[in-house]
Design a protein around this motif. Structure first.
Motif, PDB file in Angstrom:
ATOM      1  N   GLU A 568       0.841  -1.194   0.000  1.00  7.64           N
ATOM      2  CA  GLU A 568       0.000   0.000   0.000  1.00  7.64           C
ATOM      3  C   GLU A 568       0.869   1.234   0.000  1.00  7.64           C
ATOM      4  OE1 GLU A 568      -2.464  -0.101   3.504  1.00  7.64           O
ATOM      5  OE2 GLU A 568      -0.995   1.047   4.650  1.00  7.64           O
ATOM      6  N   PHE A 569       0.274   2.356  -0.400  1.00  8.36           N
ATOM      7  CA  PHE A 569       0.969   3.638  -0.443  1.00  8.36           C
ATOM      8  C   PHE A 569      -0.030   4.720  -0.051  1.00  8.36           C
ATOM      9  CE2 PHE A 569       2.449   7.412  -2.932  1.00  8.36           C
ATOM     10  CZ  PHE A 569       3.651   7.598  -2.274  1.00  8.36           C
ATOM     11  N   LYS A 570       0.313   5.484   0.962  1.00  7.15           N
ATOM     12  CA  LYS A 570      -0.575   6.519   1.490  1.00  7.15           C
ATOM     13  C   LYS A 570      -1.962   5.954   1.824  1.00  7.15           C
ATOM     14  CE  LYS A 570       1.769  10.413  -0.748  1.00  7.15           C
ATOM     15  NZ  LYS A 570       1.644  11.592  -1.628  1.00  7.15           N
ATOM     16  N   GLY A 571      -1.968   4.758   2.387  1.00 11.57           N
ATOM     17  CA  GLY A 571      -3.213   4.146   2.821  1.00 11.57           C
ATOM     18  C   GLY A 571      -4.041   3.519   1.718  1.00 11.57           C
ATOM     19  N   LYS A 572      -3.544   3.516   0.472  1.00 11.29           N
ATOM     20  CA  LYS A 572      -4.280   2.927  -0.659  1.00 11.29           C
ATOM     21  C   LYS A 572      -3.531   1.678  -1.145  1.00 11.29           C
ATOM     22  CE  LYS A 572      -6.909   6.603  -0.536  1.00 11.29           C
ATOM     23  NZ  LYS A 572      -6.921   7.621  -1.595  1.00 11.29           N
ATOM     24  N   PRO A 573      -4.258   0.618  -1.514  1.00 16.15           N
ATOM     25  CA  PRO A 573      -3.585  -0.617  -1.947  1.00 16.15           C
ATOM     26  C   PRO A 573      -2.826  -0.447  -3.259  1.00 16.15           C
ATOM     27  CG  PRO A 573      -5.957  -0.758  -2.310  1.00 16.15           C
ATOM     28  CD  PRO A 573      -5.727   0.503  -1.532  1.00 16.15           C
ATOM     29  N   VAL A 574      -1.716  -1.157  -3.382  1.00 18.24           N
ATOM     30  CA  VAL A 574      -0.919  -1.195  -4.610  1.00 18.24           C
ATOM     31  C   VAL A 574      -1.115  -2.562  -5.246  1.00 18.24           C
ATOM     32  CG1 VAL A 574       1.400  -1.114  -5.586  1.00 18.24           C
ATOM     33  CG2 VAL A 574       0.792   0.413  -3.692  1.00 18.24           C
ATOM     34  N   GLN A 575      -1.607  -2.580  -6.500  1.00 20.01           N
ATOM     35  CA  GLN A 575      -1.896  -3.838  -7.199  1.00 20.01           C
ATOM     36  C   GLN A 575      -1.279  -3.782  -8.595  1.00 20.01           C
ATOM     37  OE1 GLN A 575      -6.188  -4.062  -7.057  1.00 20.01           O
ATOM     38  NE2 GLN A 575      -6.256  -4.483  -4.863  1.00 20.01           N
ATOM     39  N   ASP A 576       0.045  -3.936  -8.650  1.00 21.61           N
ATOM     40  CA  ASP A 576       0.785  -3.819  -9.903  1.00 21.61           C
ATOM     41  C   ASP A 576       0.974  -5.214 -10.510  1.00 21.61           C
ATOM     42  OD1 ASP A 576       2.527  -3.332 -11.974  1.00 21.61           O
ATOM     43  OD2 ASP A 576       3.699  -1.847 -10.869  1.00 21.61           O
ATOM     44  N   LYS A 577       0.221  -5.498 -11.570  1.00 25.72           N
ATOM     45  CA  LYS A 577       0.294  -6.810 -12.205  1.00 25.72           C
ATOM     46  C   LYS A 577       1.614  -7.019 -12.949  1.00 25.72           C
ATOM     47  CE  LYS A 577      -4.730  -7.181 -12.787  1.00 25.72           C
ATOM     48  NZ  LYS A 577      -5.854  -7.312 -13.759  1.00 25.72           N
ATOM     49  N   ASP A 578       2.247  -5.930 -13.386  1.00 25.62           N
ATOM     50  CA  ASP A 578       3.513  -6.027 -14.119  1.00 25.62           C
ATOM     51  C   ASP A 578       4.693  -5.608 -13.248  1.00 25.62           C
ATOM     52  OD1 ASP A 578       2.437  -6.908 -16.557  1.00 25.62           O
ATOM     53  OD2 ASP A 578       1.854  -4.870 -17.095  1.00 25.62           O
ATOM     54  N   LEU A 579       4.572  -5.843 -11.946  1.00 26.12           N
ATOM     55  CA  LEU A 579       5.575  -5.343 -11.009  1.00 26.12           C
ATOM     56  C   LEU A 579       6.971  -5.869 -11.329  1.00 26.12           C
ATOM     57  CD1 LEU A 579       6.296  -3.735  -8.496  1.00 26.12           C
ATOM     58  CD2 LEU A 579       5.714  -5.733  -7.120  1.00 26.12           C
ATOM     59  N   LEU A 580       7.102  -7.152 -11.585  1.00 25.50           N
ATOM     60  CA  LEU A 580       8.438  -7.713 -11.801  1.00 25.50           C
ATOM     61  C   LEU A 580       9.088  -7.127 -13.047  1.00 25.50           C
ATOM     62  CD1 LEU A 580      10.596  -9.597 -10.794  1.00 25.50           C
ATOM     63  CD2 LEU A 580       9.524 -11.466 -12.069  1.00 25.50           C
ATOM     64  N   ARG A 581       8.330  -6.977 -14.125  1.00 27.07           N
ATOM     65  CA  ARG A 581       8.888  -6.373 -15.343  1.00 27.07           C
ATOM     66  C   ARG A 581       9.324  -4.935 -15.080  1.00 27.07           C
ATOM     67  NH1 ARG A 581       6.033  -6.804 -20.890  1.00 27.07           N
ATOM     68  NH2 ARG A 581       8.205  -6.990 -21.575  1.00 27.07           N
ATOM     69  N   ARG A 582       8.524  -4.222 -14.283  1.00 30.67           N
ATOM     70  CA  ARG A 582       8.858  -2.833 -13.965  1.00 30.67           C
ATOM     71  C   ARG A 582      10.128  -2.765 -13.114  1.00 30.67           C
ATOM     72  NH1 ARG A 582       4.722  -0.103 -15.229  1.00 30.67           N
ATOM     73  NH2 ARG A 582       3.233  -1.615 -14.388  1.00 30.67           N
ATOM     74  N   ILE A 583      10.250  -3.691 -12.157  1.00 29.57           N
ATOM     75  CA  ILE A 583      11.419  -3.724 -11.293  1.00 29.57           C
ATOM     76  C   ILE A 583      12.688  -3.982 -12.104  1.00 29.57           C
ATOM     77  CG2 ILE A 583      12.564  -5.060  -9.474  1.00 29.57           C
ATOM     78  CD1 ILE A 583       9.779  -5.639  -8.319  1.00 29.57           C
ATOM     79  N   VAL A 584      12.643  -4.994 -12.948  1.00 25.04           N
ATOM     80  CA  VAL A 584      13.803  -5.356 -13.763  1.00 25.04           C
ATOM     81  C   VAL A 584      14.224  -4.182 -14.635  1.00 25.04           C
ATOM     82  CG1 VAL A 584      14.591  -6.835 -15.655  1.00 25.04           C
ATOM     83  CG2 VAL A 584      13.315  -7.821 -13.739  1.00 25.04           C
ATOM     84  N   ALA A 585      13.245  -3.519 -15.263  1.00 27.67           N
ATOM     85  CA  ALA A 585      13.552  -2.385 -16.147  1.00 27.67           C
ATOM     86  C   ALA A 585      14.094  -1.204 -15.361  1.00 27.67           C
ATOM     87  CB  ALA A 585      12.298  -1.983 -16.927  1.00 27.67           C
ATOM     88  N   ASP A 586      13.482  -0.877 -14.231  1.00 28.37           N
ATOM     89  CA  ASP A 586      13.922   0.268 -13.428  1.00 28.37           C
ATOM     90  C   ASP A 586      15.370   0.118 -12.974  1.00 28.37           C
ATOM     91  OD1 ASP A 586      11.564   1.653 -13.587  1.00 28.37           O
ATOM     92  OD2 ASP A 586      10.807   1.035 -11.635  1.00 28.37           O
ATOM     93  N   ASN A 587      15.672  -1.014 -12.363  1.00 29.61           N
ATOM     94  CA  ASN A 587      17.001  -1.216 -11.793  1.00 29.61           C
ATOM     95  C   ASN A 587      18.074  -1.374 -12.870  1.00 29.61           C
ATOM     96  OD1 ASN A 587      16.901  -1.773  -8.564  1.00 29.61           O
ATOM     97  ND2 ASN A 587      14.970  -2.349  -9.521  1.00 29.61           N
ATOM     98  N   GLY A 588      17.759  -2.151 -13.898  1.00 25.55           N
ATOM     99  CA  GLY A 588      18.741  -2.353 -14.959  1.00 25.55           C
ATOM    100  C   GLY A 588      19.004  -1.100 -15.759  1.00 25.55           C
ATOM    101  N   ALA A 589      17.949  -0.358 -16.103  1.00 27.50           N
ATOM    102  CA  ALA A 589      18.109   0.854 -16.923  1.00 27.50           C
ATOM    103  C   ALA A 589      18.942   1.905 -16.198  1.00 27.50           C
ATOM    104  CB  ALA A 589      16.744   1.418 -17.290  1.00 27.50           C
ATOM    105  N   LEU A 590      18.721   2.065 -14.903  1.00 27.38           N
ATOM    106  CA  LEU A 590      19.483   3.044 -14.130  1.00 27.38           C
ATOM    107  C   LEU A 590      20.968   2.717 -14.179  1.00 27.38           C
ATOM    108  CD1 LEU A 590      19.642   5.428 -12.141  1.00 27.38           C
ATOM    109  CD2 LEU A 590      19.227   3.786 -10.297  1.00 27.38           C
ATOM    110  N   ASP A 591      21.308   1.460 -13.988  1.00 27.34           N
ATOM    111  CA  ASP A 591      22.716   1.054 -13.974  1.00 27.34           C
ATOM    112  C   ASP A 591      23.347   1.186 -15.358  1.00 27.34           C
ATOM    113  OD1 ASP A 591      24.947  -0.320 -12.438  1.00 27.34           O
ATOM    114  OD2 ASP A 591      24.689  -1.706 -14.118  1.00 27.34           O
TER     115      ASP A 591
END
Length: 686
Positions: A568-591
């Motif tokens: 959750e974020f600011k009291g609202k639920p987080v439901q990211d169906k593509d979370l893993l793809r987003r994580i891989v892209a975020d971390n790899g792209a930054l590096d």
């Protein structure tokens, strides 16, 4: 401090605009112009930053974007505001100025039609008299509306089917019957006619469930208000009566909708001929006649009826409803179709009119924009940055140290896919666009007649697809987007706007932190858990071996555990169906983008002059710190309080967590071991 920065920003931007043209004819002014542009960019960055530098190692997102909600509050429009969305707003503002300019000799007929539509919108979009006059002319409603003024108008004379078919052809509006040409879900190489329920403003539950009585009251009130706006001289009794009739009519129609809104098209569709539907529904809803009125021909083909129970329910509605009530509802839906073009109170007329032009003529607007603004510099910079990003990733694949978890065979196949992966810059065939608009004759001062002509043109083009072989049209994206079936990154025309992300006057740190990161993110989608199932040609073909897949799953488990706390974020639920793809892209792209920047620095012969250019006035940060500042501000966002849940991981969590996995970030900002953004166990993949 923030307001001083804003005043400075506005001032230097105005000066920079005036000096840009001067620099072209007076070379001695170039250096002065560069200094002004650098000052403007620095003020722009500083304006968004928070005022607590101690947050750099605990909440870098707040440090970089702390003032974004004040400058771009979501509460004003009740919609998310986002730095990357500003690019679209800039496109709209530039397009408005472009469309307001006088027509030049080099412009083609499609350009002139586009400008006539925009110009008439600016002049007449809120003219209710013109809207009503146009509506009555199009609908050919005997006796007029809202009152039946001709004594000879009797219920038995009113042919509801002919009226709604006429309005479908001329306005594209579905009344009582929904009609659409779609791709056949069984056979993608042909089109199919789908006939059944129209799109109603609310769901079946909202119309029929007692728990939504308040929602229905608000909806009925909105209809009353709109009728009162168009017909201020009508009695309150008439306004309430018609508003109530509209709601009651849609409640009756909603009874034919599926109880489960989650059912798919296949689950709620049956295949029939028009003759079979005619036999089933008779003269009350004469399907063969309706289609003949629409297409001016008899159709001998199978039709998708969707949903299955709607048409039989419609027969009951038509049989039991007085024709005057059918007529009132029909005219309301037609009025609603034209009213949709009115400028909302919260919107600027020029921007609204550009958005209307974009809705009906997206490719024509892009083409005109492309010819009015020189994008070659941005294209060259994107190609150059892409080459650097690609080179860094290729070197990683060639060496065994960084990506040792991939087998040699899988890395070789990854290199082949990477070499085939290129940027695709959107472009348009102007001659084709001119042919598409052939037959349109839009007047520069008559908006509602223009709107009717455009709606009719759009409807005819949509219906004509029934007899045509499907043509694959590229989907238009707002940002560079990896197309998995074509193994390419599409770059939209709207992305190619100078000085938004980068300019030759700016430090290269900002280029790699923005263009580099965005391109690297899309590149990595070709090599994540989904992308690995498609080869260099875009065909479905899993080219990873079992060892590499097992290693990938093990290493991504680190990310999943790290991000698992974000439910959750600011009291609202987080439901990211593509979370893993987003994580891989975020971390790899930054590096990858950071290392590409370091390679550029090394190749640029790290001299004092280079380092001086890699800093900005007003900002006491070195080149590495500026890189991470530019990266974080790329995702500055504000959400309205009305958000019920987050369908994507919020930007603050994305940025801070990716930075916590970067040792280079910790080094740049001297984060100690105990600091939140210097994770003890750093997850890494690419």
């Amino acid at each position: 401090m923030i307001y001083q920065s804003l005043r400075l920003l506005l001032g230097v931007i105005l000066v920079s605009i005036s000096l840009s043209d001067a620099a072209a004819s007076h070379p001695f002014a170039t250096n002065y112009t560069i200094d002004i542009l650098r000052l403007a960019k620095a003020a722009h960055i500083k304006a968004y930053m928070g005022e607590n530098p101690e947050q750099t190692c605990s909440n870098f997102y707040n440090f970089a974007c702390g003032n974004w909600p004040r400058l771009h509050p979501a509460r004003v429009s009740n919609q998310r505001t986002n730095y990357l969305e500003e690019l679209q707003e800039l496109y709209l503002r530039k397009s408005a100025e472009m469309l307001k300019s006088a027509t030049r000799g080099a412009e083609n007929s499609a350009d002139r039609q586009l400008k006539n539509f925009f110009g008439s919108c600016r002049l007449q979009t809120n003219d209710t008299r013109s809207a009503l006059a146009t509506l009555l002319n199009v609908a050919d409603f005997r006796g007029g509306w809202p009152e039946i003024r001709v004594p000879s108008w009797y219920q038995y004379e009113y042919d509801w089917l002919q009226v709604v078919a006429n309005l479908k052809r001329k306005l594209g509006v579905d009344i009582f019957i929904g009609l659409e040409v779609i791709l056949d879900y069984k056979e993608e190489k042909m089109h199919r006619l789908k006939l059944g329920a129209p799109q109603l403003p609310m769901t079946r539950r909202h119309y029929l469930d007692p728990h939504f009585a308040g929602t229905r009251e608000l909806y009925e009130r909105s209809i009353f208000n709109k009728l009162q706006f168009y017909f201020p001289d009508q009695s309150e009794h008439w306004l309430r009566e018609v508003a109530n009739q509209v709601l009651e009519m849609e409640q009756q129609l909603a009874k034919g909708l599926p109880h489960n809104a989650a059912l798919t098209l296949e689950q709620t569709t049956r295949q029939r001929t028009a003759a079979e539907m005619k036999a089933a529904y008779g003269s009350y809803v004469d399907v063969t006649r309706y289609l003949q009125l629409i297409f001016n021909d008899n159709l001998y083909m199978d039709i998708y009826e969707n949903p299955e129970d709607y048409m039989s329910n419609l027969v009951d509605v038509i049989r039991e409803t007085p024709k005057l009530k059918l007529a009132n509802y029909t005219m309301w839906k037609a009025l609603e179709a034209l009213d949709a073009a009115r400028v909302p109170q919260s919107q600027q007329p020029d921007i609204w009119c550009v958005q209307l032009a974009q809705r009906y003529f997206p490719h024509q607007l892009e083409s005109l924009f492309h010819r009015n603004y020189n994008h070659m510099q941005m294209i060259n910079e994107l190609q150059s940055t892409w080459s650097d990003i690609k080179r860094v990733f290729k070197e990683d694949l060639q060496a065994s140290e960084r990506l040792h978890w991939l087998t040699l065979e899988t890395r070789q196949k990854a290199i082949s896919k990477l070499e085939a992966l290129n940027l695709q810059f959107r472009s348009h065939d102007d001659n084709k666009l001119i042919r598409q608009m052939h037959g349109l004759n839009l007047h520069p001062e008559l908006f509602y007649p223009n709107l009717v002509a455009v709606l009719q043109w759009q409807t005819q083009r949509g219906l004509a697809k029934l007899m045509a072989e499907p043509i694959t049209e590229d989907q238009v994206y707002k940002l560079p987007h990896y197309e998995i079936h074509k193994n390419r990154i599409q770059v939209p025309i709207t992305f190619l706007q100078a000085r938004f992300f980068w300019d030759p006057a700016y430090p290269n740190a900002l280029k790699y932190a923005t263009l580099g990161v965005l391109l690297a993110r899309q590149m990595l989608h070709g090599f994540d858990g989904v992308g690995r199932r498609y080869d260099a040609h875009g065909y479905q073909n899993n080219w990873w071996d079992d060892t590499s897949e097992t290693s990938y799953a093990r290493r991504t488990q680190c990310f999943q555990e790290q991000y698992a706390i974000f439910v959750e974020f600011k009291g609202k639920p987080v439901q990211d169906k593509d979370l893993l793809r987003r994580i891989v892209a975020d971390n790899g792209a930054l590096d990858i983008a950071y290392r590409a920047y370091q390679q550029w620095l090394k190749n640029a012969a790290e001299t004092p002059a280079i380092y001086q250019r890699e800093s900005l006035p007003l900002l006491d940060y070195n080149h590495n710190q500026l890189f991470y500042l530019g990266y974080a501000q790329l995702y500055c966002t504000d959400y309205p309080e009305s958000v019920e849940r987050f369908d994507e991981l919020p930007e603050q969590l994305r940025i801070n967590t990716a930075l916590s996995n970067s040792q280079q970030f910790a080094n740049a900002y001297s984060c100690s071991r105990g600091d939140k953004l210097n994770a003890r166990y750093k997850c890494n993949l690419y």
